[in-house]
Design a protein around this motif. Structure first.
Motif, short mmCIF file in Angstrom:
data_model
loop_
_atom_site.label_atom_id
_atom_site.label_comp_id
_atom_site.label_asym_id
_atom_site.label_seq_id
_atom_site.Cartn_x
_atom_site.Cartn_y
_atom_site.Cartn_z
N SER A 186 -7.86 -14.28 7.79
CA SER A 186 -7.05 -13.78 8.73
C SER A 186 -5.67 -13.15 8.05
O SER A 186 -5.46 -11.97 8.38
N PHE A 187 -5.08 -13.78 7.16
CA PHE A 187 -4.18 -13.10 6.38
C PHE A 187 -4.58 -11.57 5.99
O PHE A 187 -3.71 -10.71 5.99
N GLN A 188 -5.45 -11.65 5.16
CA GLN A 188 -6.20 -10.29 4.66
C GLN A 188 -6.41 -9.27 5.50
O GLN A 188 -6.05 -7.90 5.65
N ASN A 189 -7.01 -9.71 6.88
CA ASN A 189 -7.08 -8.78 7.88
C ASN A 189 -6.06 -8.26 8.51
O ASN A 189 -5.85 -7.19 9.02
N LEU A 190 -4.81 -9.08 8.61
CA LEU A 190 -3.78 -8.81 9.01
C LEU A 190 -3.02 -7.78 8.33
O LEU A 190 -2.48 -6.86 8.80
N LEU A 191 -3.01 -7.87 6.80
CA LEU A 191 -2.61 -6.86 5.92
C LEU A 191 -3.57 -5.68 6.17
O LEU A 191 -2.99 -4.53 5.81
N LEU A 192 -4.70 -5.78 6.28
CA LEU A 192 -5.64 -4.36 6.38
C LEU A 192 -5.18 -3.77 7.61
O LEU A 192 -5.07 -2.53 7.55
N GLY A 193 -4.56 -4.33 8.71
CA GLY A 193 -4.45 -3.56 9.86
C GLY A 193 -3.12 -3.05 9.70
O GLY A 193 -2.87 -1.93 10.32
N LEU A 194 -2.08 -3.82 9.17
CA LEU A 194 -0.78 -3.31 8.77
C LEU A 194 -0.71 -2.09 7.99
O LEU A 194 -0.30 -1.19 8.20
N GLY A 195 -1.57 -2.22 6.68
CA GLY A 195 -1.78 -1.16 5.92
C GLY A 195 -2.38 0.24 6.46
O GLY A 195 -1.76 1.21 6.37
N ALA A 196 -3.42 -0.14 7.44
CA ALA A 196 -3.91 1.14 8.11
C ALA A 196 -2.99 1.75 9.16
O ALA A 196 -2.86 2.88 9.32
N THR A 197 -2.28 0.85 9.78
CA THR A 197 -1.05 1.45 10.78
C THR A 197 -0.02 2.34 9.90
O THR A 197 0.46 3.20 10.28
N MET A 198 0.20 1.67 8.68
CA MET A 198 1.35 2.31 7.81
C MET A 198 0.90 3.76 7.48
O MET A 198 1.49 4.81 7.54
N LEU A 199 -0.56 3.98 7.11
CA LEU A 199 -1.28 5.05 6.83
C LEU A 199 -0.96 6.52 7.79
O LEU A 199 -0.92 7.27 7.50
N GLY A 200 -1.31 5.62 9.28
CA GLY A 200 -1.28 6.49 10.09
C GLY A 200 0.19 7.18 10.26
O GLY A 200 0.38 8.20 10.77
N GLU A 201 1.24 6.04 10.26
CA GLU A 201 2.46 6.33 10.55
C GLU A 201 3.13 7.20 9.50
O GLU A 201 3.87 8.25 9.76
N PHE A 202 2.94 6.88 8.09
CA PHE A 202 3.64 7.49 7.09
C PHE A 202 2.97 8.28 5.99
O PHE A 202 3.48 8.91 5.17
N GLY A 203 1.70 8.48 6.27
CA GLY A 203 0.55 9.22 5.42
C GLY A 203 0.33 8.26 4.12
O GLY A 203 0.88 7.07 3.90
N GLU A 204 -0.43 8.84 3.17
CA GLU A 204 -1.13 8.14 2.18
C GLU A 204 0.08 8.03 1.01
O GLU A 204 0.01 7.22 0.07
N GLY A 205 0.93 9.05 0.94
CA GLY A 205 2.03 9.03 -0.23
C GLY A 205 2.60 7.83 -0.41
O GLY A 205 3.07 7.52 -1.84
N PHE A 206 3.08 7.09 0.42
CA PHE A 206 3.84 5.78 0.34
C PHE A 206 3.13 4.86 -0.52
O PHE A 206 3.91 4.09 -1.47
N LEU A 207 1.63 4.90 -0.73
CA LEU A 207 1.13 3.64 -1.39
C LEU A 207 1.50 3.89 -2.94
O LEU A 207 1.58 3.07 -3.83
N GLY A 208 1.26 5.26 -3.51
CA GLY A 208 1.39 5.68 -4.75
C GLY A 208 2.90 5.28 -5.12
O GLY A 208 3.17 4.90 -6.12
N ARG A 209 3.91 5.89 -4.19
CA ARG A 209 5.19 5.44 -4.31
C ARG A 209 5.54 4.12 -4.79
O ARG A 209 6.69 3.71 -5.35
N LEU A 210 5.14 3.06 -3.82
CA LEU A 210 5.21 1.63 -4.05
C LEU A 210 4.94 1.20 -5.38
O LEU A 210 5.35 0.62 -5.94
N VAL A 211 3.59 1.81 -5.76
CA VAL A 211 3.05 1.31 -6.97
C VAL A 211 4.03 1.87 -8.06
O VAL A 211 4.32 0.85 -8.92
N GLY A 212 4.42 2.90 -8.01
CA GLY A 212 5.37 3.58 -8.95
C GLY A 212 6.82 2.46 -9.17
O GLY A 212 7.17 2.25 -9.97
N LEU A 213 7.14 2.37 -7.74
CA LEU A 213 8.48 1.70 -7.72
C LEU A 213 8.28 0.05 -8.32
O LEU A 213 9.20 -0.37 -9.37
N LEU A 214 7.15 -0.47 -8.09
CA LEU A 214 6.90 -1.82 -8.87
C LEU A 214 6.69 -1.80 -10.30
O LEU A 214 7.13 -2.59 -10.96
#
Length: 248
Positions: A186-214
């Motif tokens: 359920s936790f993984q599915n919740l993250l999947l939904g949140l991630g998909a919503t973020m992609l729709g709202e902010f585009g794909e670029g945030f994922l690479g930026r997040l990895v770079g920041l980490l």
């Protein structure tokens, strides 16, 4: 290289399928291995751009129940059959998949297998270089969002898959271990939904930026820092958007 005697014996038993990620597979699993190889090839196409990192040079194994106990792994005890994993205990690093996913990996839907493959593959990409320890939710948000992004790029019906998921009883930041298999999924599915919503709202670029920041974080990342890094990666309006999300 295979180290122990059981692993060497396993290597002699397995068949090999060349590809972007070579797949070693138990006898009788040629067609599932070809399907797995296709998903891995899609991951190799998309994940470098999505995560801002080079491919780590992987191989995969697709194993029957009888071969599972001899698979390479970090620990002495075999992992539960049905649950795929990534291991750096051998060279090249290896993604290990069972011939059938465990029932705990719900929902039983057409996209469950490819999303699971891309999740594990994204872990391998993310761990290619040293990364700081993070809260569980952030460490799992990266591969879940990456798997959703690959599905979107491949034109798969991600929305239908998400609609079939039962609502969680907690938020991503509330979840903690130990937990039942049902709650972990359920936790993984919740993250999947949140991630998909973020992609729709902010585009794909945030994922690479997040990895770079980490990657630039010199110390382990605590909960508050993780929230700030995610908001920074999302960009303008990111913090306010996160604060308004009930699942977060």
């Amino acid at each position: 290289m295979m180290g122990t005697t059981p692993e060497r014996e396993l290597a002699r038993r397995l068949n090999s399928l060349p590809g972007a990620v070579p797949v070693l597979f138990s006898p009788g699993l040629l067609h599932p291995a070809q399907r797995l190889g296709g998903y891995l090839e899609a991951g190799e196409r998309h994940l470098p751009e999505l995560l801002g990192t080079e491919a780590p040079g992987l191989r995969a194994m697709l194993l029957s129940r009888g071969d599972w106990s001899a698979a390479p792994r970090e620990n002495a005890r075999p992992y539960p059959f049905g649950l795929p994993y990534f291991t750096r205990s051998v060279e090249p690093p290896t993604l290990v998949f069972p011939e059938r996913l465990a029932q705990a990996l719900a929902p039983e839907a057409p996209l469950t297998l490819p999303l699971t493959v891309w999740h594990e593959q994204a872990h391998a990409f993310f761990l290619r270089d040293e990364t700081p320890k993070t809260p569980l939710w952030l460490g799992e948000l990266v591969p879940q969002t990456a798997s959703a992004a690959v599905a979107r790029r491949e034109g798969l019906p991600l929305g239908e898959h998400l609609a079939s998921i039962e609502p969680a009883r907690f938020t991503v930041r509330e979840f903690g271990l130990p937990a039942s298999a049902e709650d972990q999924m359920s936790f993984q599915n919740l993250l999947l939904g949140l991630g998909a919503t973020m992609l729709g709202e902010f585009g794909e670029g945030f994922l690479g930026r997040l990895v770079g920041l980490l990657r630039r974080e010199p110390e382990p990342v605590d909960g508050r820092r993780a929230e700030r890094l995610l908001a920074e990666a999302l960009g303008e309006g990111g913090r306010e958007w996160l604060e308004a999300r009930e699942e977060f």
